[in-house]
Structure formats: structure tokens, C-alpha cells
Design an enzyme around this catalytic site. Structure first.
Site, PDB file in Angstrom:
ATOM      1  N   ALA A   1      -4.163  -6.783   7.885  1.00  0.00           N
ATOM      2  CA  ALA A   1      -5.543  -6.957   7.402  1.00  0.00           C
ATOM      3  C   ALA A   1      -6.567  -6.286   8.325  1.00  0.00           C
ATOM      4  CB  ALA A   1      -5.849  -8.443   7.260  1.00  0.00           C
TER       5      ALA A   1
ATOM      6  N   GLY B   1      -7.443  -2.911   8.188  1.00  0.00           N
ATOM      7  CA  GLY B   1      -8.033  -1.668   7.657  1.00  0.00           C
ATOM      8  C   GLY B   1      -9.485  -1.828   7.223  1.00  0.00           C
TER       9      GLY B   1
ATOM     10  N   ARG C   1     -11.874   3.620   0.708  1.00  0.00           N
ATOM     11  CA  ARG C   1     -12.041   3.966  -0.704  1.00  0.00           C
ATOM     12  C   ARG C   1     -12.970   3.009  -1.458  1.00  0.00           C
ATOM     13  NH1 ARG C   1      -5.581   4.467  -1.073  1.00  0.00           N
ATOM     14  NH2 ARG C   1      -5.876   3.167   0.775  1.00  0.00           N
TER      15      ARG C   1
ATOM     16  N   GLY D   1      -2.486   3.055  11.199  1.00  0.00           N
ATOM     17  CA  GLY D   1      -1.569   2.966  10.070  1.00  0.00           C
ATOM     18  C   GLY D   1      -0.772   1.672  10.034  1.00  0.00           C
TER      19      GLY D   1
ATOM     20  N   GLY E   1      -2.827  -7.254   3.246  1.00  0.00           N
ATOM     21  CA  GLY E   1      -3.940  -8.183   3.007  1.00  0.00           C
ATOM     22  C   GLY E   1      -4.738  -7.843   1.772  1.00  0.00           C
TER      23      GLY E   1
ATOM     24  N   GLY F   1       2.657   4.217  -3.051  1.00  0.00           N
ATOM     25  CA  GLY F   1       3.888   4.862  -2.607  1.00  0.00           C
ATOM     26  C   GLY F   1       4.983   4.589  -3.641  1.00  0.00           C
TER      27      GLY F   1
ATOM     28  N   ASN G   1     -40.100 -42.188 -19.741  1.00  0.00           N
ATOM     29  CA  ASN G   1     -40.298 -40.989 -20.562  1.00  0.00           C
ATOM     30  C   ASN G   1     -41.346 -40.108 -19.894  1.00  0.00           C
ATOM     31  OD1 ASN G   1     -39.783 -39.830 -23.487  1.00  0.00           O
ATOM     32  ND2 ASN G   1     -41.930 -39.501 -22.938  1.00  0.00           N
TER      33      ASN G   1
ATOM     34  N   SER H   1     -48.250 -36.366 -21.899  1.00  0.00           N
ATOM     35  CA  SER H   1     -48.021 -34.926 -21.777  1.00  0.00           C
ATOM     36  C   SER H   1     -49.061 -34.248 -20.897  1.00  0.00           C
ATOM     37  CB  SER H   1     -48.068 -34.277 -23.161  1.00  0.00           C
ATOM     38  OG  SER H   1     -47.003 -34.773 -23.929  1.00  0.00           O
TER      39      SER H   1
HETATM   40  C1  UD1 Z   1       0.253   0.984   1.229  1.00  0.00           C
HETATM   41  C2  UD1 Z   1       1.646   1.638   1.325  1.00  0.00           C
HETATM   42  C3  UD1 Z   1       2.030   2.129  -0.079  1.00  0.00           C
HETATM   43  C4  UD1 Z   1       1.988   0.963  -1.074  1.00  0.00           C
HETATM   44  C5  UD1 Z   1       0.624   0.272  -1.057  1.00  0.00           C
HETATM   45  C6  UD1 Z   1       0.706  -0.996  -1.892  1.00  0.00           C
HETATM   46  C7  UD1 Z   1       1.794   2.638   3.556  1.00  0.00           C
HETATM   47  C8  UD1 Z   1       1.740   3.865   4.349  1.00  0.00           C
HETATM   48  N1  UD1 Z   1       1.609   2.760   2.235  1.00  0.00           N
HETATM   49  O1  UD1 Z   1      -0.657   1.997   0.860  1.00  0.00           O
HETATM   50  O2  UD1 Z   1       3.356   2.653  -0.042  1.00  0.00           O
HETATM   51  O3  UD1 Z   1       2.268   1.454  -2.372  1.00  0.00           O
HETATM   52  O4  UD1 Z   1       0.271  -0.099   0.290  1.00  0.00           O
HETATM   53  O5  UD1 Z   1      -0.545  -1.616  -2.000  1.00  0.00           O
HETATM   54  O6  UD1 Z   1       2.047   1.561   4.101  1.00  0.00           O
HETATM   55  N2  UD1 Z   1      -3.732  -1.891   7.499  1.00  0.00           N
HETATM   56  C9  UD1 Z   1      -3.770  -2.331   8.815  1.00  0.00           C
HETATM   57  N3  UD1 Z   1      -3.801  -1.406   9.811  1.00  0.00           N
HETATM   58  C10 UD1 Z   1      -3.766  -0.058   9.576  1.00  0.00           C
HETATM   59  C11 UD1 Z   1      -3.730   0.369   8.227  1.00  0.00           C
HETATM   60  C12 UD1 Z   1      -3.705  -0.570   7.224  1.00  0.00           C
HETATM   61  O7  UD1 Z   1      -3.790  -3.523   9.087  1.00  0.00           O
HETATM   62  O8  UD1 Z   1      -3.790   0.707  10.531  1.00  0.00           O
HETATM   63  C13 UD1 Z   1      -3.745  -2.895   6.427  1.00  0.00           C
HETATM   64  C14 UD1 Z   1      -4.895  -2.735   5.470  1.00  0.00           C
HETATM   65  O9  UD1 Z   1      -6.001  -3.530   5.877  1.00  0.00           O
HETATM   66  C15 UD1 Z   1      -4.300  -3.222   4.146  1.00  0.00           C
HETATM   67  C16 UD1 Z   1      -2.810  -2.952   4.291  1.00  0.00           C
HETATM   68  O10 UD1 Z   1      -2.581  -2.711   5.651  1.00  0.00           O
HETATM   69  O11 UD1 Z   1      -4.512  -4.609   3.950  1.00  0.00           O
HETATM   70  C17 UD1 Z   1      -2.371  -1.739   3.473  1.00  0.00           C
HETATM   71  O12 UD1 Z   1      -3.148  -0.614   3.873  1.00  0.00           O
HETATM   72  P1  UD1 Z   1      -3.786   0.375   2.807  1.00  0.00           P
HETATM   73  O13 UD1 Z   1      -4.591   1.367   3.524  1.00  0.00           O
HETATM   74  O14 UD1 Z   1      -4.388  -0.382   1.712  1.00  0.00           O
HETATM   75  O15 UD1 Z   1      -2.466   1.092   2.299  1.00  0.00           O
HETATM   76  P2  UD1 Z   1      -2.265   1.774   0.875  1.00  0.00           P
HETATM   77  O16 UD1 Z   1      -2.842   3.133   0.892  1.00  0.00           O
HETATM   78  O17 UD1 Z   1      -2.660   0.874  -0.195  1.00  0.00           O
HETATM   79 MG    MG Z   2      -3.790  -0.839  -0.209  1.00  0.00          MG
END
Ligand code: UD1
Ligand code: MG
Length: 474
Positions: A13, A15, A19, A82, A105, A143, A381, A409
Site C-alpha cells: 500500500a 504506491g 494514473r 516497485g 492494497g 499482467g 402544533n 403561523s
Molecule cells: C500489479 C501487477 C500486475 C497485476 C496488477 C493487479 C506488478 C509489477 N504488476 O500491477 O501484474 O495484474 O497489479 O492489480 O506487480 N506498491 C507498493 N510499492 C511499490 C509499488 C506498488 O507498495 O513500490 C503497491 C501499490 O500501492 C498497490 C500495489 O502495490 O497497492 C500494486 O501496485 P500497482 O502500481 O497498482 O500495480 P499494477 O500496475 O496494478
Molecule cells: Mg494496481
């Protein structure tokens, strides 16, 4: 449940959610009446596992405020390189758990039962990783799962890395996995940030495990909606839609009639009694509790309020943080502001605003009134257009109206003020002093009629020379 004490949960959680184009971190965005990460927590807690670790980063404190009350431990990932990097950051916190269930998350529809089945499948299948997947008509944004026959998986290919042939793949990675930790860490250590974002992808660990000859399995979710993630505002809307549908279905199973259900929005903690009818375009929000055999009519919004049995809420009422007792009738177009209490069989009519006020049993405020900081007894009333003048620009003052009072009233009741039991206030009065019980309060200019005045005036006006009207220029 002590069975799975060798399993820990890890929720990713940290990120930002680029987007979404938002100043709020993604997992704090709401769908189905709660922040995304709270849904994931609530699905995890009933599993009763060893521990729940949440990786936080963007707006870490706000995320902590949500997850810590559920007993989660948090780990800070700063900066975020990542999903694989997030795992590595959490390694120490996961301790000696033999298995780890990883949850993103941002996929809030996942259910406890589904997670329980995943753990079971992973343990039975003796795999090093078991992935929850879904088959989607439109798999874009996810993915994809590359199978190598049967339940076995060869790799997960991120969308940006799909070859022309792989574009056909429609089984998606939900990012919900169960790993055997002893096999996960060596595989992750091999993963390089070989992508345009220079991130360590957890998904690449799957290919690495497979290359070592380890067994990776995938389980297709029975209800693919459970696997939906929220990367965009459109994703949030569609996930919200599903949550709302599930909540309405649960209410209908419990004996609530909902007309045109797709137009009705109900928050998760709302409780509604049997045989209550909810008309189209109603919102029931927060911790609202509605009794049995009520009718909530079209366009009404009820927020954090308690309604007794057989209450009728006519169309277009807004009721907030208040209590309405059984058989009361509200509206249409009533606004009930916080800390109000409308007692049994009372009637609040059209264009009436209540604020921090009590309306006693069987009392009526039927039309066009403002009642603020006021206590009204039983069977009184309050005439059309009555206003309690509770504010002098600096302070608020209370009004107390007894039992069986009749307010004529268009009266203005200037607070602080008391009107005793059984008293009358004459219509059109501006009352500035207390009215004793059983008295008549009257405070208005005395009327005089001037006979013939109007016809005389008309004659005068008729003989006046009309002024030349200026011609308007074209
Ligand atoms: C990810 C998967 C994808 C899958 C999709 C499903 C990867 C590389 N890809 O893509 O295969 O289909 O989820 O929803 O894993 N987060 C962190 N730290 C980071 C990056 C992300 O905690 O450095 C957390 C984000 O807050 C999020 C979750 O990981 O809650 C997934 O990250 P997100 O960027 O949404 O990945 P997707 O592009 O959706
Ligand atoms: Mg995602």
C-alpha cells in the site's frame, strides 16, 4: 482459527497511484463507502493469521491511521521501487512465517473465503507460489498469466512487455499470491529492474521460480469481480458499483424491498429492518440504522441516523446525525440537521429545517419552518412559517415550547424563550418574552381598516396624466 498460524499477510500500500491523477494516495481513495486499503484489511483480519504487515509509503501516516486499529504492523518503503522492492522492504517484519499471502492494497473486492481457499490450495498443491487469477473479457491494464499446461504457470508478463502473440492472453494476475517464503526470497534476489520504470517487479519472481524448476500454480477466481484492481478513476467507479450491488443484494435477502436497485446507494455499515421499502434514488450513508416497515421515498439522503419502525420519509429529505422515532412522518423536502430528535408520531412537513432540536410525541411542524436549538413538548402544533430566532450574530440561544402549545403561523420566536404548556401564540407575532402556560402571547401591530381608501386611490391615479414613455431604441 489456529490452523494457519504459519501464514503472514502482506498488504502492498505504498504506491502513489499516478494514473488516478490525485493528491490523495491511491489506497486512501474510497469505493463501496470505505478506503480501498480498509476493505483489504477487513478481508484479511478474520483469517486469524500470524500477523498482518502493511507496506506504506505515500501518505504513510494516513494509511497507518486506517490499518493500525485492525492490528496491522506497518513498514515504510521510501522511495518506492516497485512491488518486488516492497516485498524486500517487508522481509524482516514478516519474521519466520513459513508462508506469506500478498495482497495489493488497490484490489478491495477480495473476500475472506477466497483467501482461505487460496492458502488451502497452496498448502495442498505443495507449490512455491500460488496465484489468484481471473479471466476477463477486457484484460487491459493487468499482467497476464503465461501457463505451461494444467494449473502450472510459466511466468507473469506485464502488459507493457507483452509480445504480439501474448496480446491474446486474457487470464490476468490479480496480484494476490501465496508464497512459500523460503523459496520467495532467493527468487526475488535474482529479479533486476529490467523495465522502463526501473522497478523491481514481484511478478518477475514467478518466472525466476519457474526457471529453477519450482512449481507455481494458479487458481482462477470463481467471481472475477473480486480480483479487480483500481488503477484509474474508471476502475474505482466499477469497483464501487460492485460493492453497492453486493450490499443491496444482502439487504434484499434480509427482507428489504428496493425499487430500481441500481439507483440506490447504501454504505456498508447501514442496517435496514424487514419490510422496509426503499424507493429509487435514495442514499443511506454512514452508520444509519432503519427500522422495520419504514418507507424511504425517492431522492432522500439519510446519514448516520437512527429511524424507528414505520417511519415514513417522504421524497427529497436530508436527515443527518439524528434520531427519528417510530411512526413519525418526515417531509417531503425536510432537512434534519445533526443532533435532532423527532419523537413517535411527530410530523415534520415540507420545507422545514430542524437543527439540534427535539420535537415531542405527536407534535407537528408541518410547513416552512426553521426550528433551531429548540425543545418542543408533546402534541404541540407549530404553524406555517414559524421561525425560532436563535442567533444574535454572536451566540446561540435555546427555545423551549411545552406540551399542547399552539404557535400561530408566521411567528418569530426570539430566543432565549419559553412558551408554557397549553399556551397560544397569535399568528404573525414576534415573541420576545416568555409566554406562561395557558396564556395567549400576541405581539403584532393592531389592524385598522380605512373605508373607501382603495377606490379613492384608484380614482386619483386614473386622472393623473400618464408620463410619456421613452421609446426604446432598436
Ligand atoms: C500489479 C501487477 C500486475 C497485476 C496488477 C493487479 C506488478 C509489477 N504488476 O500491477 O501484474 O495484474 O497489479 O492489480 O506487480 N506498491 C507498493 N510499492 C511499490 C509499488 C506498488 O507498495 O513500490 C503497491 C501499490 O500501492 C498497490 C500495489 O502495490 O497497492 C500494486 O501496485 P500497482 O502500481 O497498482 O500495480 P499494477 O500496475 O496494478
Ligand atoms: Mg494496481
Amino acid at each position: 482459527m489456529t490452523k494457519n498460524k504459519d501464514v503472514a499477510i502482506l498488504i502492498l500500500a505504498a504506491g502513489k497511484g499516478t494514473r488516478l491523477k490525485s493528491s490523495l494516495a491511491k489506497v486512501l481513495h474510497a469505493a463501496g463507502g470505505r478506503p480501498l486499503v480498509e476493505h483489504v484489511m477487513r478481508a484479511s483480519v478474520p483469517l486469524g493469521l500470524k500477523k498482518i504487515v502493511v507496506v506504506v509509503g505515500h501518505q504513510a501516516e494516513k494509511v497507518q491511521e486506517i490499518v493500525e486499529p485492525f492490528g496491522a504492523e506497518t513498514v515504510l518503503q521510501q522511495p518506492q521501487h516497485g512491488t518486488g522492492h516492497a516485498m524486500l522492504v517487508a522481509r524482516r517484519a514478516l519474521g519466520n512465517a513459513k508462508f506469506v499471502v500478498v495482497l495489493p492494497g488497490d484490489a478491495p473486492l477480495v473476500r475472506t473465503e477466497t483467501l482461505r481457499a487460496l492458502i488451502q490450495k497452496h498448502k495442498k498443491g505443495q507449490a512455491v507460489a500460488t496465484i489468484l487469477t481471473a479471466v476477463l473479457a477486457d484484460p487491459s491494464g493487468y499482467g497476464r498469466i503465461l501457463r505451461k499446461g494444467g494449473d502450472a504457470v510459466a511466468a507473469i508478463i506485464e502488459e507493457s512487455q507483452l509480445t504480439a502473440e501474448q496480446q491474446e492472453l486474457n487470464e490476468i494476475n490479480s496480484s494476490v499470491y501465496c508464497f512459500t517464503t523460503a523459496k520467495l526470497w532467493p527468487a526475488l534476489a535474482q529479479v533486476k529492474p529490467n523495465n522502463k520504470h526501473r522497478e523491481i517487479y514481484l511478478t518477475d519472481a514467478i518466472g525466476a521460480m519457474n526457471a529453477k524448476g519450482e512449481s507455481v500454480l494458479a487458481e482462477v477466481a470463481q467471481d472475477s469481480r473480486e480480483m479487480l484492481g483500481c488503477n484509474t478513476r474508471a476502475d474505482l467507479a466499477s469497483v464501487d458499483h460492485t460493492f453497492r450491488e453486493w450490499k443491496r443484494d444482502a439487504l434484499m435477502r434480509d427482507g428489504v424491498t428496493i425499487q430500481f436497485p441500481e439507483t440506490v446507494l447504501v454504505d456498508p455499515d447501514v442496517i435496514v429492518g424487514e419490510d422496509t421499502v426503499i424507493e429509487p434514488c435514495v442514499q443511506l450513508l454512514g452508520k444509519t440504522k432503519i427500522g422495520a416497515r419504514c418507507v424511504v421515498k425517492t431522492g432522500s439522503v439519510v446519514h448516520n441516523s437512527m429511524l424507528g419502525d414505520e417511519v415514513v420519509v417522504e421524497p427529497h429529505c436530508v436527515i443527518s446525525e439524528s434520531r427519528v422515532d417510530s411512526e413519525a412522518v418526515m417531509g417531503p423536502f425536510a432537512r434534519i440537521r445533526p443532533d435532532s430528535h423527532v419523537k413517535s408520531r411527530a410530523r415534520i412537513g415540507n420545507f422545514v429545517e430542524l437543527k439540534k432540536s427535539v420535537v415531542g410525541e405527536g407534535s407537528k411542524v408541518p410547513h416552512l419552518s426553521y426550528i433551531g436549538d429548540t425543545k418542543i413538548g408533546n402534541k404541540s402544533n407549530i404553524g406555517a412559517g414559524t421561525i425560532t430566532c436563535n442567533y444574535d450574530g454572536f451566540h446561540k440561544y435555546p427555545t423551549t415550547i411545552g406540551n399542547k402549545v399552539f404557535i400561530g403561523s408566521d411567528s418569530a420566536l426570539v430566543a432565549p424563550l419559553k412558551v408554557g404548556d397549553g399556551a397560544y401564540v397569535a399568528a404573525g407575532s414576534t415573541i420576545t418574552e416568555n409566554v406562561p402556560a395557558d396564556a395567549l402571547g400576541i405581539a403584532r401591530g393592531r389592524q385598522t381598516n380605512k373605508p373607501g381608501w382603495a377606490s379613492k386611490k384608484r380614482r386619483e391615479l386614473a386622472t393623473e396624466k400618464p408620463k410619456k414613455s421613452k421609446k426604446r431604441r432598436p
